[in-house]
Design a protein around this motif. Structure first.
Motif, PDB file in Angstrom:
ATOM      1  N   MET A  75       0.827  -1.214   0.000  1.00 16.11           N
ATOM      2  CA  MET A  75       0.000   0.000   0.000  1.00 16.11           C
ATOM      3  C   MET A  75       0.859   1.260   0.000  1.00 16.11           C
ATOM      4  O   MET A  75       0.509   2.256  -0.642  1.00 16.11           O
ATOM      5  N   SER A  76       1.985   1.217   0.725  1.00 24.16           N
ATOM      6  CA  SER A  76       2.847   2.404   0.757  1.00 24.16           C
ATOM      7  C   SER A  76       3.432   2.686  -0.623  1.00 24.16           C
ATOM      8  O   SER A  76       3.625   3.849  -1.002  1.00 24.16           O
ATOM      9  N   PHE A  77       3.704   1.636  -1.400  1.00 27.01           N
ATOM     10  CA  PHE A  77       4.192   1.857  -2.757  1.00 27.01           C
ATOM     11  C   PHE A  77       3.148   2.572  -3.610  1.00 27.01           C
ATOM     12  O   PHE A  77       3.471   3.406  -4.452  1.00 27.01           O
ATOM     13  N   GLN A  78       1.890   2.233  -3.404  1.00 26.06           N
ATOM     14  CA  GLN A  78       0.829   2.820  -4.241  1.00 26.06           C
ATOM     15  C   GLN A  78       0.648   4.310  -4.001  1.00 26.06           C
ATOM     16  O   GLN A  78       0.150   5.015  -4.876  1.00 26.06           O
ATOM     17  N   PHE A  79       1.017   4.787  -2.801  1.00 24.32           N
ATOM     18  CA  PHE A  79       0.945   6.240  -2.588  1.00 24.32           C
ATOM     19  C   PHE A  79       1.814   6.966  -3.617  1.00 24.32           C
ATOM     20  O   PHE A  79       1.486   8.065  -4.056  1.00 24.32           O
ATOM     21  N   GLY A  95       2.574  11.804   5.995  1.00 25.11           N
ATOM     22  CA  GLY A  95       3.917  11.228   6.136  1.00 25.11           C
ATOM     23  C   GLY A  95       4.332  11.014   7.582  1.00 25.11           C
ATOM     24  O   GLY A  95       4.701   9.898   7.975  1.00 25.11           O
ATOM     25  N   PRO A  96       4.291  12.061   8.436  1.00 27.02           N
ATOM     26  CA  PRO A  96       4.663  11.856   9.843  1.00 27.02           C
ATOM     27  C   PRO A  96       3.786  10.838  10.565  1.00 27.02           C
ATOM     28  O   PRO A  96       4.284  10.059  11.376  1.00 27.02           O
ATOM     29  N   LEU A  97       2.473  10.835  10.289  1.00 28.71           N
ATOM     30  CA  LEU A  97       1.602   9.876  10.977  1.00 28.71           C
ATOM     31  C   LEU A  97       1.982   8.439  10.619  1.00 28.71           C
ATOM     32  O   LEU A  97       1.987   7.553  11.478  1.00 28.71           O
ATOM     33  N   LEU A  98       2.298   8.204   9.340  1.00 29.57           N
ATOM     34  CA  LEU A  98       2.733   6.865   8.934  1.00 29.57           C
ATOM     35  C   LEU A  98       4.086   6.534   9.558  1.00 29.57           C
ATOM     36  O   LEU A  98       4.346   5.387   9.935  1.00 29.57           O
ATOM     37  N   ALA A  99       4.962   7.548   9.690  1.00 33.15           N
ATOM     38  CA  ALA A  99       6.267   7.315  10.322  1.00 33.15           C
ATOM     39  C   ALA A  99       6.113   6.991  11.802  1.00 33.15           C
ATOM     40  O   ALA A  99       6.811   6.124  12.339  1.00 33.15           O
ATOM     41  N   TYR A 100       5.185   7.695  12.499  1.00 34.75           N
ATOM     42  CA  TYR A 100       4.943   7.389  13.910  1.00 34.75           C
ATOM     43  C   TYR A 100       4.513   5.926  14.062  1.00 34.75           C
ATOM     44  O   TYR A 100       4.890   5.252  15.019  1.00 34.75           O
ATOM     45  N   GLU A 101       3.690   5.469  13.113  1.00 34.41           N
ATOM     46  CA  GLU A 101       3.214   4.080  13.166  1.00 34.41           C
ATOM     47  C   GLU A 101       4.389   3.114  13.085  1.00 34.41           C
ATOM     48  O   GLU A 101       4.469   2.142  13.833  1.00 34.41           O
ATOM     49  N   VAL A 102       5.336   3.407  12.200  1.00 39.41           N
ATOM     50  CA  VAL A 102       6.495   2.526  12.041  1.00 39.41           C
ATOM     51  C   VAL A 102       7.389   2.584  13.278  1.00 39.41           C
ATOM     52  O   VAL A 102       7.822   1.550  13.810  1.00 39.41           O
ATOM     53  N   LEU A 103       7.657   3.803  13.780  1.00 43.59           N
ATOM     54  CA  LEU A 103       8.619   3.971  14.874  1.00 43.59           C
ATOM     55  C   LEU A 103       8.097   3.438  16.203  1.00 43.59           C
ATOM     56  O   LEU A 103       8.814   2.759  16.945  1.00 43.59           O
ATOM     57  N   THR A 104       6.840   3.749  16.523  1.00 44.68           N
ATOM     58  CA  THR A 104       6.337   3.407  17.851  1.00 44.68           C
ATOM     59  C   THR A 104       5.650   2.058  17.914  1.00 44.68           C
ATOM     60  O   THR A 104       5.543   1.470  18.972  1.00 44.68           O
ATOM     61  N   GLY A 138       1.950  -3.095  20.805  1.00 47.55           N
ATOM     62  CA  GLY A 138       2.419  -2.646  19.495  1.00 47.55           C
ATOM     63  C   GLY A 138       1.350  -2.740  18.425  1.00 47.55           C
ATOM     64  O   GLY A 138       1.176  -1.821  17.620  1.00 47.55           O
ATOM     65  N   THR A 139       0.606  -3.852  18.400  1.00 49.09           N
ATOM     66  CA  THR A 139      -0.446  -3.994  17.384  1.00 49.09           C
ATOM     67  C   THR A 139      -1.539  -2.947  17.595  1.00 49.09           C
ATOM     68  O   THR A 139      -2.080  -2.401  16.629  1.00 49.09           O
ATOM     69  N   THR A 140      -1.842  -2.644  18.874  1.00 44.90           N
ATOM     70  CA  THR A 140      -2.878  -1.638  19.146  1.00 44.90           C
ATOM     71  C   THR A 140      -2.385  -0.243  18.773  1.00 44.90           C
ATOM     72  O   THR A 140      -3.143   0.571  18.221  1.00 44.90           O
ATOM     73  N   LEU A 141      -1.104   0.056  19.088  1.00 47.71           N
ATOM     74  CA  LEU A 141      -0.541   1.355  18.702  1.00 47.71           C
ATOM     75  C   LEU A 141      -0.526   1.518  17.183  1.00 47.71           C
ATOM     76  O   LEU A 141      -0.778   2.609  16.656  1.00 47.71           O
ATOM     77  N   SER A 142      -0.216   0.423  16.488  1.00 48.12           N
ATOM     78  CA  SER A 142      -0.210   0.471  15.023  1.00 48.12           C
ATOM     79  C   SER A 142      -1.595   0.864  14.514  1.00 48.12           C
ATOM     80  O   SER A 142      -1.737   1.726  13.634  1.00 48.12           O
ATOM     81  N   ALA A 143      -2.614   0.222  15.085  1.00 43.11           N
ATOM     82  CA  ALA A 143      -3.989   0.559  14.683  1.00 43.11           C
ATOM     83  C   ALA A 143      -4.308   2.011  15.007  1.00 43.11           C
ATOM     84  O   ALA A 143      -4.978   2.704  14.225  1.00 43.11           O
ATOM     85  N   PHE A 144      -3.820   2.498  16.159  1.00 41.85           N
ATOM     86  CA  PHE A 144      -4.105   3.871  16.568  1.00 41.85           C
ATOM     87  C   PHE A 144      -3.627   4.872  15.514  1.00 41.85           C
ATOM     88  O   PHE A 144      -4.392   5.741  15.075  1.00 41.85           O
ATOM     89  N   TRP A 145      -2.358   4.759  15.082  1.00 40.98           N
ATOM     90  CA  TRP A 145      -1.818   5.752  14.145  1.00 40.98           C
ATOM     91  C   TRP A 145      -2.480   5.664  12.777  1.00 40.98           C
ATOM     92  O   TRP A 145      -2.725   6.683  12.119  1.00 40.98           O
ATOM     93  N   ILE A 146      -2.780   4.443  12.334  1.00 40.05           N
ATOM     94  CA  ILE A 146      -3.455   4.302  11.035  1.00 40.05           C
ATOM     95  C   ILE A 146      -4.863   4.893  11.102  1.00 40.05           C
ATOM     96  O   ILE A 146      -5.314   5.587  10.167  1.00 40.05           O
ATOM     97  N   ILE A 147      -5.556   4.641  12.207  1.00 38.38           N
ATOM     98  CA  ILE A 147      -6.914   5.177  12.339  1.00 38.38           C
ATOM     99  C   ILE A 147      -6.881   6.697  12.479  1.00 38.38           C
ATOM    100  O   ILE A 147      -7.784   7.397  11.995  1.00 38.38           O
ATOM    101  N   VAL A 148      -5.836   7.237  13.132  1.00 34.89           N
ATOM    102  CA  VAL A 148      -5.707   8.699  13.217  1.00 34.89           C
ATOM    103  C   VAL A 148      -5.652   9.304  11.818  1.00 34.89           C
ATOM    104  O   VAL A 148      -6.371  10.269  11.499  1.00 34.89           O
TER     105      VAL A 148
END
Length: 463
Positions: A75-79, A95-104, A138-148
């Motif tokens: 999906m990131s490639f399609q952006f 961009g930053p929101l997706l980066a937060y998802e990866v980092l945290t 981690g899985t819940t945090l991942s969902a949090f940033w994507i949903i944000v």
């Protein structure tokens, strides 16, 4: 084929990608916490069947996690390839929101997943339990940033446009945008229901195949109880989410209800064939004033209609009606089926009857309901994402303006390649689940191989 074909094909391709991807995080988000629950219960009771259940379901978690990570990368490639206008216009926020998802989140999962899967006999019990908790967080945090990010695309705020590019004014307003709390809660409960019926369904299949271990019966009851608790909460939250959507995206609610005119006493339509060309419903069957009661809490409440979202030039600014209308009803219908199966299962297995008290037809019904969470999640996702059209970021960027210059033939060829790969992977995923169930029912050891000289629960017993 022209640019319109390329736009539609790009939309179908992204829908195919995200439809495949969302299946697996929907499992891992809640299953991570179920695994934590199994470990905590074992630490408290020392009943070995808790760990047997853990060992069976951690394999399902690992398989789902791997497919979720791999499918998310595409999906990131399609952006960049299909939707460059999205990142050009709102990349300062996305961009930053997706980066937060990866980092945290992703790093947290990646670091502790190895301990969780492979080191439970090599580390102290408390460390293995901590790793399981870290992966669940981690899985819940991942969902949090994507949903944000997704919620901000529906209800954007906290930014200003300069020369056609969004610039951040307040990260607090962006993160806590008006629809985020409802959308996040709705998604987490959907994940819980998906896992509840996956556990109940696969446990019912093991029981039908003759696997009568205590672990199987207990897991089935846990799935039923989890479903019975979460469904009423989801119904209440769904109503609150609908009211929030009515406030911020009334065109989406009008499509969900196939309501063409702004008026009071709007019926709750149970069945209809929306005709967008004639702008009316055919074969309509509804409950008088039902939609007004649900959306405005009084019978003569005025609900916006679809005809309010057509400009003087004839441009249509509401989503396609039929797919939103039907996707919403499939989601709600599956929810009521979950309610019936969860409470019927608990009723027939109450007291000393246990699983033996459940009719075989009900057990087979639960097997069929194993993927009900997936169906409901996809239907809900289509309702909310198609319901945002023609906007990609509501009121800021249309889908048409975000699509890239890739030719339709290229998009079509890559779409067909994606669909072929996804069909193979989904078939393999289902095949592995069936293999795990049949192996467990045949009496295969569900525990990971121990180290030489170690006892089955040597490390976990140290807790």
């Amino acid at each position: 084929m022209d640019s319109a074909d390329a736009l539609m094909l790009s939309r179908i391709q992204f829908a195919a990608n995200i439809s495949f991807h969302i299946l697996f995080p929907t499992v891992t988000i809640a299953l991570g916490w179920v695994l934590v629950f199994f470990k905590m219960r074992y630490a408290a009771t020392r009943n070995e069947w808790w760990m047997q259940a853990y060992f069976f379901w951690v394999k399902v978690f690992a398989l789902s996690f791997a497919l979720g990570v791999v499918s998310g990368i595409t999906m990131s490639f399609q952006f960049g390839t299909n939707w460059p206008g999205f990142m050009e216009r709102v990349g300062n926020i996305a961009g930053p929101l997706l980066a937060y998802e990866v980092l945290t989140a992703f790093f947290l999962e990646a670091v502790f997943l190895g301990i969780m899967l492979f080191a439970f006999r090599r580390v102290p019990g408390w460390l293995h339990t901590s790793a399981t908790v870290a992966v669940a967080v981690g899985t819940t945090l991942s969902a949090f940033w994507i949903i944000v990010l997704n919620s901000w695309m529906h209800t954007p705020q906290g930014f200003e446009m300069r020369d056609g590019v969004a610039h951040v004014l307040s990260w607090i307003e962006i993160i806590f945008n008006p629809s985020m709390p409802y959308r996040l809660s709705h998604m987490l409960l959907a994940s819980g229901l998906t896992v509840a019926f996956l556990i109940a369904g696969l446990s019912a299949l093991r029981w039908l195949l003759g696997d009568r271990k205590e672990e199987v019966g207990k897991s089935l009851k846990i799935g039923l109880w989890l479903g019975a608790i979460l469904i009423p909460a989801q119904i209440v939250l769904g109503d609150l989410h609908g009211l929030n959507t009515l406030e911020h995206q009334p065109a989406k609610v009008a499509a969900m209800e196939a309501n063409w005119e702004t008026r009071g006493n709007v019926p709750l339509i149970l069945f209809a064939l929306p005709d967008e060309e004639a702008r009316e419903n055919r074969f309509e069957l509804g409950v008088p004033s039902g939609a007004s009661l649900i959306l405005k809490h009084h019978a003569d409440g005025v609900v916006p209609g679809l005809n309010d979202f057509i400009t003087e030039d004839g441009d249509i600014l509401h989503p396609p009606v039929a797919p939103v209308f039907w996707a919403f009803r499939i989601m709600v219908g599956i929810g009521f089926l979950m309610l019936i199966f969860a409470y019927a299962g608990l009723w027939f297995s109450r007291g000393r009857r246990h699983i033996e008290g459940m009719p075989r037809i009900l057990l087979w019904g639960l097997v069929g309901m194993s993927i009900s969470g997936w169906v409901a999640t996809l239907a809900g996702w289509y309702t909310t994402e198609i319901g945002r059209q023609p906007w990609l970021v509501h009121g800021v960027l249309t889908t048409h303006d975000a699509v890239g210059p890739v030719g339709p033939s290229m998009v079509l060829s890559s779409l067909l390649a994606y669909l072929a790969v996804y069909a193979v992977l989904l078939t393999a995923y289902g095949g592995v689940l069936i293999y795990l169930v049949r192996s467990a029912a045949a009496g295969a050891d569900s525990e990971p191989r121990s180290q030489a000289g170690s006892r089955p629960f040597q490390t976990t017993a140290a807790e």
